[in-house]
Design an enzyme around this catalytic site. Structure first.
Site, mmCIF file in Angstrom:
data_model
loop_
_atom_site.group_PDB
_atom_site.id
_atom_site.type_symbol
_atom_site.label_atom_id
_atom_site.label_comp_id
_atom_site.label_asym_id
_atom_site.label_seq_id
_atom_site.Cartn_x
_atom_site.Cartn_y
_atom_site.Cartn_z
ATOM 1 C CG ASP A 209 51.827 10.321 7.942
ATOM 2 O OD1 ASP A 209 51.886 11.360 8.626
ATOM 3 O OD2 ASP A 209 50.753 9.757 7.671
ATOM 4 N NE ARG A 210 57.537 4.757 11.203
ATOM 5 C CZ ARG A 210 58.503 4.095 10.574
ATOM 6 N NH1 ARG A 210 59.706 4.620 10.493
ATOM 7 N NH2 ARG A 210 58.283 2.913 10.053
#
Length: 805
Positions: A479-480
């Site tokens: 989830d970057r």
């Protein structure tokens, strides 16, 4: 035989209680310490536990040797701690707090006399010496700077700004800033370049400590019982002429007098509550003035508001009335063309991009609910009529012509939930793009999703076609997504001026790119990354790394922290029980330590850039998270959520995901040692970090409100001014602070009534003064205090009454 006196009975009870306490500590340390050693961790805790056991036995036998054994425990602990962390005070403290306090207890007369000695008699001298040594080491550690960088930024103006051009270097630069007077703020980042830079210089390091509240306005929009946890107030108001424009979490649009804070008008879009929403926030509104139109003409100046129920509304800036000639009676239905229509699953939390003739809007989808979510499409509308001009669908990027009636966009495609930037001279709009859900498992991602996920992508303004793509994370499993607005600035490089783009990322890199081509201006290398993804998935063999980076070093067991040695021991066991092989360790069913976590080193607040000095101001934050994949056996049950909307369930995928910060079990503080937040500055032309200092206290997080400056996370962006002062308010303690741009020294702070998780802005008021504007409304998932305050600061004591609301 004489009867025992009450004093004798008390002393006997105290030493018996001490024996029991030492025995309990011994058993806990032996059990947990043995477990830690068995899984590859430090054997110190087992050894300390055995020492406590021997001490307890000798106390029970009333032997002076108990003091000698405990003195050895203290000395051994001190040596072990110094080997692990040196003279780092906040690392030493949890290793020694319990040990030293118990040593003081044993040194008290009511213990030593029952052992047939005195505190300062020869029997007590080893313990006394150990206590004195511990105090000396503590004093040295408290006086030893162990974190950050001390230095100076060059305050030389590399590029001179033309008068009233909104921060555009003379002879070129970002044309989107042209026409923005120096005292105004026309877009989320002041201009479409997203610099968060004010050309005003009245407030300086010499006078910033004289800032006082000029007025305060309360919106009246407070949290409701039906709101999601992630209800936050992240707005950066706009200032046009003598009026401020802002929105609230429930999407009220409000216009205020910029000099007094008095309300001029308010618009309620009547957004219904919906339990399906993951977020409820508004980062800002957008402004547009029709070229050549009489300002008195209705809707010649417009405010655009995206709503939580997926509408885009146009308002007359002068009156707040709906501009009925735009779209369908003043609004656009953003659900049009969407697959998988489910109210609450798609909405825009960020203001749209405004150009001369286009209004460009993206949107957010709920994270990790299913593999059949709405589209992440970005759409461009005619700014006068609201007619669809083009659409960029990350799942079908070549088809940019307006979607045909009855057709739909690609489901579950990467979306643009943050703020975009634009350079109209180059004819490009720059999109910070997120991921295709599920975020932590990518075994079925499409070719298009793999190309655009976690990237900054440049589109042609006229057609929406892709001009270039720069991916900040390959095959992102953490989830970057790219969380922040790309910042545009012209840099004077050794080989000549370069129109650049600065892109902050969650992993801490600041990628500095040529915004014409996407090619790096500062070096970018590909570094090997950990392998071993979950079943059906893979991990990218390398990941990009920028020469300008605030990425933290990898965590070690010695970096585990806690309020006491017991907290620290629990965190060490957890560290050793998780998968962790660096920043890109793939998520697993066992559980993976993710550092930096998806909270990010940088998030939606981004960075601030001074285009004259060509430096960047940033607020890097550091929190470790834990991700655990949970194998799904069917889509009829929930694994990690309590009900709607089913966040992190990933219906239709093989794994649900349990995700959260890695916290100590006693006080809920981060398991990794502080600092957790900094304020920093760097030279964009060289990539050198000039200074980096702890930022913020635990006053509003600790059980006892002590203002220990440990450096705490920041969620909100910085502001930098031509006067050489940087401001920020996003720390989890309730303060707005001003810093010297040259050295990073904190020059001023003021207490806020709630969490300030927004980006401040600055403008010139009708009275000629420079104002600093701060929003204090709190952040739901951070747990900061909720509020509704808009606070204006100025340099003298002149004040007005509360603006109302």
């Amino acid at each position: 035989m004489a009867e025992p006196t009450p004093q004798t009975r008390t002393r006997s009870w105290l030493i018996t209680a001490t024996v029991v306490l030492f025995l309990l500590i011994a058993l806990g340390l032996i059990g947990a310490g043995g477990w830690l050693g068995a899984i590859g961790g430090s054997w110190y805790y087992l050894a300390a536990g055995l020492g406590f056991l021997v001490t307890a036995w000798l106390l029970f036998r009333r032997r002076t040797a108990a003091l000698h054994v405990y003195a050895a425990i203290m000395a051994g602990t001190l040596v072990w701690a110094l080997i692990e962390v040196g003279f780092d005070w906040w690392q030493l403290a949890p290793r020694g707090d319990v040990i030293v306090l118990l040593g003081l207890w044993l040194w008290m007369p009511w213990i030593t006399r029952r052992l047939g000695t005195r505190s300062l008699a020869p029997g007590g001298l080893p313990l006394a010496a150990s206590l004195v040594l511990a105090v000396v080491v503590a004093g040295i550690a408290m006086a030893t700077p162990s974190h950050g960088i001390s230095g100076r930024l060059s305050m030389e103006r590399v590029a001179e700004l033309a008068p009233d051009d909104g921060g555009v270097p003379a002879g070129g630069g970002v044309p989107a800033g042209e026409g923005v007077p120096a005292g105004e703020w026309h877009a989320y980042g002041r201009t479409a370049a997203g610099q968060r830079y004010s050309p005003l210089g009245d407030i300086t390091p010499r006078n910033v400590d004289r800032l006082e509240v000029a007025w305060t306005y309360h919106t009246g929009d407070m949290r409701r019982p039906t709101d999601p946890v992630e209800t936050t107030y992240q707005v950066t108001p706009l200032k046009v002429d003598d009026t401020l424009y802002l929105c609230t979490p429930h999407n009220y649009v409000i216009a205020l007098d910029a000099g007094t804070g008095r309300e001029r008008w308010r618009f309620d879009p009547r957004v219904p509550d919906n339990i399906n929403r993951q977020h409820l926030t508004c980062r800002g509104v957008s402004y547009h003035a029709r070229e050549g139109a009489d300002p008195a003409t209705p809707c010649a100046q417009r405010i655009f508001m995206p709503t939580a129920d997926a509408r885009l509304i146009a308002l007359d800036a002068a009156t707040g009335r709906v501009c009925t000639g735009f779209g369908d009676n003043g609004e656009i239905d953003l659900w049009r063309g969407m697959p998988n229509v489910e109210p609450g699953f798609y909405y825009s939390t960020s203001p749209p991009v405004v150009t001369r003739n286009l209004l460009i809007v993206g949107g957010a989808v709920n994270d990790n609910v299913s593999v059949t979510e709405p589209s992440g499409v970005v759409r461009a509308y005619d700014i006068e009529t609201g007619a669809l001009v083009w659409n960029f669908d990350t799942g079908n990027p070549e088809a940019t012509e307006p979607l045909a009636e009855g057709a739909s966009y690609t489901a579950n495609s990467p979306n643009v939930w943050s703020v975009a930037s634009v350079d109209e001279e180059l004819g490009l709009v720059y999109l910070p793009i997120g991921n295709q859900p599920p975020d932590q498992w990518g075994g079925r991602r499409s070719e298009a999703a793999e190309r655009f996920s976690s990237s900054v992508t440049a589109l042609d303004l006229a057609s929406g076609r892709v001009r270039w793509v720069f991916q900040t994370v390959h095959h992102d499993l953490w989830d970057r997504d790219v969380p922040a607005q790309p910042t545009l600035v012209d840099l004077d490089m050794p080989n000549g001026p370069v129109p650049a783009l600065v892109q902050p990322t969650k992993q801490g890199d600041l990628f500095v790119l040529d915004r014409r081509t996407g090619e790096p201006v500062l070096p970018v290398t590909e570094e090997p990354a950990a392998q071993g993804a979950a079943e059906g998935d893979y991990a990218a063999p390398t990941q990009p790394a920028s020469a300008l980076s605030f990425r933290p070093p990898p965590l070690a067991e010695a970096d585990m922290w806690g309020a006491t040695m017991f907290d620290q021991l629990a965190c060490r066991i957890r560290y050793r029980s998780l998968d962790y092989r660096g920043a890109y360790t793939p998520p697993s069913e066992r559980g993976t330590l993710v550092y930096p976590g998806n909270f990010g080193v940088f998030n939606w607040g981004g960075v601030a850039v001074d285009p004259e000095r060509q430096v960047v101001v940033a607020t890097p934050s550091y929190l470790a998270f834990v991700i655990r994949l949970i194998r799904r056996t069917d889509d009829d049950r929930t694994y990690v959520s309590d009900g709607e909307p089913g966040l992190n369930e990933n219906f239709g995928a093989p794994f649900a995901v349990d995700i959260g910060p890695m916290l100590s079990p006693v006080l809920g503080l981060p398991c990794q040692a502080p600092p957790w937040g900094y304020v920093a500055a760097a030279d964009l032309r060289t990539g050198d970090i000039a200074w980096m200092h702890l930022n913020g206290t635990v006053r509003d997080r600790a059980p006892v409100p002590l203002p220990f400056e440990m450096g705490v996370p920041d969620l909100g962006g910085p502001l930098v001014t031509a006067g050489g002062v940087a401001f920020m308010s996003g720390n989890i303690d309730y303060y707005v602070r001003g810093f010297d741009l040259e050295t990073g020294q904190r020059l001023w702070e003021d207490r806020l009534p709630a969490g300030g998780q927004a980006t401040p802005m600055s403008y010139r008021g009708p009275d000629g003064r420079q104002y600093l504007l701060v929003v204090a409304g709190g952040h739901g998932s951070l747990g900061t205090k909720a509020g509704d305050a808009i606070i204006a600061y100025a340099l003298d004591d002149a004040r007005t009454d509360d603006g109302g609301g």
